[in-house]
Design a protein around this motif. Structure first.
Motif, PDB file in Angstrom:
ATOM      1  N   ALA A 298       0.493  -1.733  13.912  1.00 44.95           N
ATOM      2  CA  ALA A 298       1.496  -2.796  13.886  1.00 44.95           C
ATOM      3  C   ALA A 298       2.633  -2.514  14.871  1.00 44.95           C
ATOM      4  O   ALA A 298       3.108  -3.419  15.579  1.00 44.95           O
ATOM      5  CB  ALA A 298       2.048  -2.953  12.471  1.00 44.95           C
ATOM      6  N   VAL A 299       3.062  -1.265  14.945  1.00 46.56           N
ATOM      7  CA  VAL A 299       4.171  -0.919  15.840  1.00 46.56           C
ATOM      8  C   VAL A 299       3.742  -1.001  17.305  1.00 46.56           C
ATOM      9  O   VAL A 299       4.511  -1.442  18.165  1.00 46.56           O
ATOM     10  CB  VAL A 299       4.697   0.490  15.489  1.00 46.56           C
TER      11      VAL A 299
ATOM     12  N   THR B  24       0.846  -1.198   0.000  1.00 52.26           N
ATOM     13  CA  THR B  24       0.000   0.000   0.000  1.00 52.26           C
ATOM     14  C   THR B  24       0.875   1.239   0.000  1.00 52.26           C
ATOM     15  O   THR B  24       2.102   1.159   0.201  1.00 52.26           O
ATOM     16  CB  THR B  24      -0.928   0.011   1.237  1.00 52.26           C
ATOM     17  N   ASP B  25       0.279   2.398  -0.217  1.00 55.86           N
ATOM     18  CA  ASP B  25       1.007   3.666  -0.168  1.00 55.86           C
ATOM     19  C   ASP B  25       1.262   4.040   1.285  1.00 55.86           C
ATOM     20  O   ASP B  25       0.357   3.988   2.116  1.00 55.86           O
ATOM     21  CB  ASP B  25       0.200   4.777  -0.844  1.00 55.86           C
ATOM     22  N   VAL B  26       2.499   4.434   1.584  1.00 54.65           N
ATOM     23  CA  VAL B  26       2.867   4.829   2.945  1.00 54.65           C
ATOM     24  C   VAL B  26       3.551   6.190   2.894  1.00 54.65           C
ATOM     25  O   VAL B  26       4.476   6.405   2.105  1.00 54.65           O
ATOM     26  CB  VAL B  26       3.810   3.795   3.601  1.00 54.65           C
TER      27      VAL B  26
ATOM     28  N   SER C 226      -6.661   3.396  14.909  1.00 54.76           N
ATOM     29  CA  SER C 226      -7.519   2.780  13.890  1.00 54.76           C
ATOM     30  C   SER C 226      -8.596   3.745  13.397  1.00 54.76           C
ATOM     31  O   SER C 226      -9.129   3.579  12.296  1.00 54.76           O
ATOM     32  CB  SER C 226      -8.175   1.510  14.444  1.00 54.76           C
ATOM     33  N   ALA C 227      -8.902   4.774  14.201  1.00 51.64           N
ATOM     34  CA  ALA C 227      -9.884   5.771  13.762  1.00 51.64           C
ATOM     35  C   ALA C 227      -9.400   6.517  12.524  1.00 51.64           C
ATOM     36  O   ALA C 227     -10.211   7.072  11.768  1.00 51.64           O
ATOM     37  CB  ALA C 227     -10.167   6.762  14.889  1.00 51.64           C
ATOM     38  N   LEU C 228      -8.080   6.526  12.291  1.00 58.34           N
ATOM     39  CA  LEU C 228      -7.546   7.192  11.106  1.00 58.34           C
ATOM     40  C   LEU C 228      -7.958   6.485   9.820  1.00 58.34           C
ATOM     41  O   LEU C 228      -7.845   7.055   8.729  1.00 58.34           O
ATOM     42  CB  LEU C 228      -6.009   7.253  11.188  1.00 58.34           C
ATOM     43  N   LEU C 229      -8.430   5.251   9.928  1.00 60.63           N
ATOM     44  CA  LEU C 229      -8.843   4.501   8.742  1.00 60.63           C
ATOM     45  C   LEU C 229     -10.098   5.083   8.093  1.00 60.63           C
ATOM     46  O   LEU C 229     -10.388   4.772   6.934  1.00 60.63           O
ATOM     47  CB  LEU C 229      -9.088   3.029   9.100  1.00 60.63           C
TER      48      LEU C 229
ATOM     49  N   SER D 202      -1.892   5.206   6.192  1.00 56.74           N
ATOM     50  CA  SER D 202      -0.570   4.629   6.419  1.00 56.74           C
ATOM     51  C   SER D 202      -0.189   4.725   7.886  1.00 56.74           C
ATOM     52  O   SER D 202       0.467   3.831   8.431  1.00 56.74           O
ATOM     53  CB  SER D 202       0.469   5.333   5.538  1.00 56.74           C
ATOM     54  N   PHE D 203      -0.599   5.796   8.570  1.00 55.65           N
ATOM     55  CA  PHE D 203      -0.330   5.905  10.002  1.00 55.65           C
ATOM     56  C   PHE D 203      -1.136   4.882  10.791  1.00 55.65           C
ATOM     57  O   PHE D 203      -0.660   4.364  11.799  1.00 55.65           O
ATOM     58  CB  PHE D 203      -0.647   7.313  10.494  1.00 55.65           C
ATOM     59  N   ALA D 204      -2.340   4.640  10.345  1.00 57.53           N
ATOM     60  CA  ALA D 204      -3.162   3.644  11.039  1.00 57.53           C
ATOM     61  C   ALA D 204      -2.541   2.259  10.918  1.00 57.53           C
ATOM     62  O   ALA D 204      -2.327   1.566  11.921  1.00 57.53           O
ATOM     63  CB  ALA D 204      -4.577   3.648  10.465  1.00 57.53           C
ATOM     64  N   TYR D 205      -2.223   1.839   9.691  1.00 60.13           N
ATOM     65  CA  TYR D 205      -1.642   0.508   9.487  1.00 60.13           C
ATOM     66  C   TYR D 205      -0.321   0.367  10.246  1.00 60.13           C
ATOM     67  O   TYR D 205      -0.114  -0.583  11.017  1.00 60.13           O
ATOM     68  CB  TYR D 205      -1.378   0.267   7.993  1.00 60.13           C
TER      69      TYR D 205
END
Length: 754
Positions: free
Chosen positions: A315-316, A230-232, A296-299, A308-311
């Motif tokens: 994960a981090v 995906t785009d990050v 996850s609200a950034l989704l 990209s911040f959400a994904y």
């Protein structure tokens, strides 16, 4: 489950550590080149009018929307000198040699006479070459960087400097990659020193640092894998690694502190590890859930900048929490009772001839005395503290949002310097021009001519340009008529501006341009239009994102505490704390206060993406301390009398047992975020400083003053829930393995307890 994890880690600690080390090396190797696979944009989506207009120009009029500017300067001979002309011709030839990716090359030296004024500076010493570089958000900065290395002339009688959107993206990518190294070089040593001072032991301090390094390596590896699917955003690089390091250290600090506490109480190392994971480990898992769900609200935002911040963030957070509850127990077992080896305090005491420091009972600590004093006067403390936070937050009422441009970079960077020259030394900033697109226009040349004349009457529009004519103040300056393509292709006009496109005046000018009657459907693109469209698109999703964060926080804290009052209180306090931080950011970055000290240029706007990211990350970090504090307060509440006095003592003891730890954790997390604030990119500076202030104010003003005051005022009602929710919590609520069954309600107090 946590107990089983602890037993597995304790049973085979060397295997766990070896596997973790291999994963760390593998992730580090995979993520070593992550910055070259990330993108600079992601603030807009394809459905916006301004983006559709840009795509239409790219498809039907290649090169009509320049994104690459070369500034040619001859300070002694001027733009018409032989040396300047030769340098310009060389640069033009170099651009034309890349015709597969470069189109629409035009310049002061090759343009029609009527266009020369717009392409030469007021003093005549500088002139421009404009071009359009093809490519998406990933390709554009790379191609611009390669072209700049080939074409730029930094010294000599004639200089050639690259600028424009493409060059700015390239410089931002380069700056962020360098800043990441500096941020980690600053944050990790300082964090190590502070941990050693907090614990008084090199061994204790080394464990959180080890987990933090694992989190950084995991973050880089995760980001690299995400770029393949995906785009990050390139901006996720600093923020995600900072978040991973900060949370890993925080989580480790909580667990190591509880482990030492259990050892001091006489437990064997294995039992101490089990108890630390059952208590502090449980808190870590809850904290990670809150942070992950906040991110996850950034989704809900369609822009890949947020996604990209959400994904990556989720994960981090999972990597940091996993390392804290799986790898750290194995390290603790290997260290055992040597956890206090490398005592730094003893030599310092000998050096300064200080008496040995005795461990104080909780009732003798500063935090116990502070909270007790606060709870004796809860209403005045609550009112004064709330008024102070609202005062700090008041500047946010005047916030203005703007799209990031070259002014995000420090002075001395080529694209930033070119941007400054365009804004101050030319009649019109060609990089800020608006372009009006008429898709499928099939009218007459006279209709288009009349439309261009009306556009030229808009205030602060120096000129309207077409391929064959220039319009100023309602008059055509050049002979001929605007070129029209086949009706299927339509037409376009470039509207120059002398205003900052992100200022109030720039926004009013955009509205005036859009208000001019067009001979057909008209789309406007350019910096002002992109900014306005993206702000509208983002703000439309804010209520949904806020609702998701609020609901998930309330549900998780209810499952954690069994109370419906405490989650609401926590939510309100966090919003109040963040509002104060946002107000401070407007005062500093939008209004320009402290710009000289912090080294940035105020533009009168804030990038809308930054407050949203700050809210998601800082909200999760603040809930980190809320969960940790409530965990100990609840532990004291369950062990004591279920009365008003019992509630007061539980609050005081809970803060006394955790105050030093969460204050140290906040200081350590703020150091990590302040490392990000050393960035030369103003957006990153804003993010780092904002998150640091949010964390520090939350751990001091909120946890030390406002939260205890409110808990004292609410008394035993802190722990109240309706009977149906009591049953729900008894069935689904999460509790420590050693926690007793819920206590029946106390009729005299008319509250339900757990």
């Amino acid at each position: 489950m946590l107990t089983r994890i602890a037993r597995a880690a304790v049973g085979k600690p060397r295997v766990v550590v070896a596997v973790a080390l291999l994963l760390m090396i593998l992730c580090g190797a995979i993520g070593a080149t992550v910055h070259s696979h990330m993108k600079s944009g992601g603030f807009v989506t394809d459905d916006l009018d301004s983006v559709r207009a840009s795509q239409y120009l790219s498809d039907h009029f290649p090169g009509s929307e320049p994104n690459y500017v070369l500034l040619v300067t001859d300070a002694s001979g001027g733009a018409d000198s032989t040396a300047a002309t030769e340098a310009a011709n060389t640069a033009i030839a170099q651009l034309n040699a890349h015709s597969d990716i470069v189109s629409g090359v035009q310049s002061y030296w090759t343009s029609r006479p009527d266009l020369k004024q717009a392409l030469r500076s007021k003093d005549g010493k500088r002139a421009l070459i404009l071009a359009s570089i093809e490519g998406d958000d990933a390709e554009l900065p790379v191609r611009a960087g390669e072209l700049s290395e080939e074409i730029a002339v930094e010294s000599g009688p004639v200089t050639v400097e690259p600028g424009g959107l493409a060059a700015s993206f390239s410089d931002i990518n380069t700056q962020i990659s360098k800043d990441l190294v500096i941020a980690e070089a600053v944050a990790i040593p300082i964090t190590g020193i502070l941990l050693a001072l907090v614990f008084g032991s090199l061994v204790s301090a080394a464990l959180p640092i080890a987990i933090g390094l694992f989190a950084i390596a995991a973050a880089l590896g995760i980001l690299r894998v995400l770029t393949a699917v995906t785009d990050v955003s390139i901006f996720a690089l600093n923020m995600t690694t900072a978040l991973g390091l900060a949370l890993a250290i925080d989580y480790s600090l909580f667990i190591v502190s509880r482990y030492r506490e259990e050892l001091a109480a006489g437990a064997a190392p294995a039992a101490a590890v089990h108890r630390a994971i059952q208590t502090a480990g449980r808190t870590v898992v809850y904290s990670a859930l809150v942070v992950a769900l906040s991110l996850s609200a950034l989704l809900v935002f369609p822009q890949y900048f947020f996604k990209s911040f959400a994904y990556a963030g989720i994960a981090v957070v999972a990597a940091a929490a996993g390392a804290a509850v799986i790898v750290l127990p194995a390290l603790l077992i290997l260290v055992g009772d040597r956890i206090d080896r490398g005592d730094l305090r003893a030599p310092l005491r000998r050096l300064f001839r200080l008496a040995p420091r005795e461990e104080k009972a909780p009732q003798q600590t500063f935090w116990y005395r502070l909270v007790t004093a606060v709870m004796k006067r809860p209403l005045p403390v609550a009112l004064v503290t709330t008024a102070f936070l609202l005062l700090l937050g008041s500047p946010f009422l005047g916030v203005q949002f703007g799209y990031p441009d070259d002014r995000s970079l420090p002075t001395g960077v080529a694209s930033r310097d070119v941007g400054d020259v365009l804004r101050t030394e030319f009649d019109a900033d060609m990089a800020a021009s608006a372009t009006v697109v008429l898709p499928g226009f099939g009218g007459t040349a006279d209709e288009l001519d009349a439309y261009a004349l009306e556009l030229s009457k808009v205030p602060d529009v120096p000129a309207v340009l077409s391929s064959e004519a220039v319009y100023r103040n309602g008059l055509r300056v050049a002979a001929g008529v605007p070129e029209m393509a086949d009706p299927v292709h339509g037409a376009y006009l470039s509207v120059a501006t002398s205003l900052d496109p992100y200022s109030d005046a720039g926004r009013e000018q955009l509205d005036a341009i859009r208000a001019v009657d067009a001979p057909g459907d008209a789309l406007v693109t350019g910096p002002a239009a992109l900014n306005q469209d993206s702000v509208v698109a983002i703000t439309g999703k804010l209520p949904l994102a806020g609702a998701l964060i609020a609901i998930t926080t309330l549900v998780l804290l209810f499952l954690f505490t069994g109370s419906v009052v405490l989650p609401v209180k926590a939510l309100v306090l966090n919003i109040l704390s963040l509002a104060a931080t946002f107000g401070a950011m407007v005062w500093i970055f939008q209004e320009g206060n402290l710009s000289g000290l912090l080294g940035f240029t105020a533009t009168g706007t804030l990038n809308l993406a930054m407050p949203i990211l700050m809210f998601s990350l800082a909200f999760g970090a603040s809930m980190d301390y809320e969960v940790f504090l409530l965990s100990r307060i609840r532990e004291e509440w369950l062990a004591g009398p279920k009365t008003t006095e019992g509630n007061t003592e539980a609050v005081a003891m809970g803060v006394a047992r955790t105050g030093r730890i969460f204050t140290a954790a906040a200081l350590l997390m703020s150091i990590v975020f302040l490392g990000v604030a050393t960035s030369g990119v103003s957006m990153m500076k804003l993010f780092g400083l904002g998150c640091a202030l949010a964390v520090i104010s939350d751990a001091t003003v909120i946890r030390g003053l406002l939260a205890p005051a409110l808990m004292r005022m609410m008394g035993t009602w802190n722990w109240w829930s309706p009977k149906p929710l009591v049953k729900l919590h008894n069935r689904f609520g999460l509790r420590e393995a050693a926690e007793a069954e819920p206590t029946p309600a106390v009729p005299r107090e008319k509250v339900t307890t757990h």
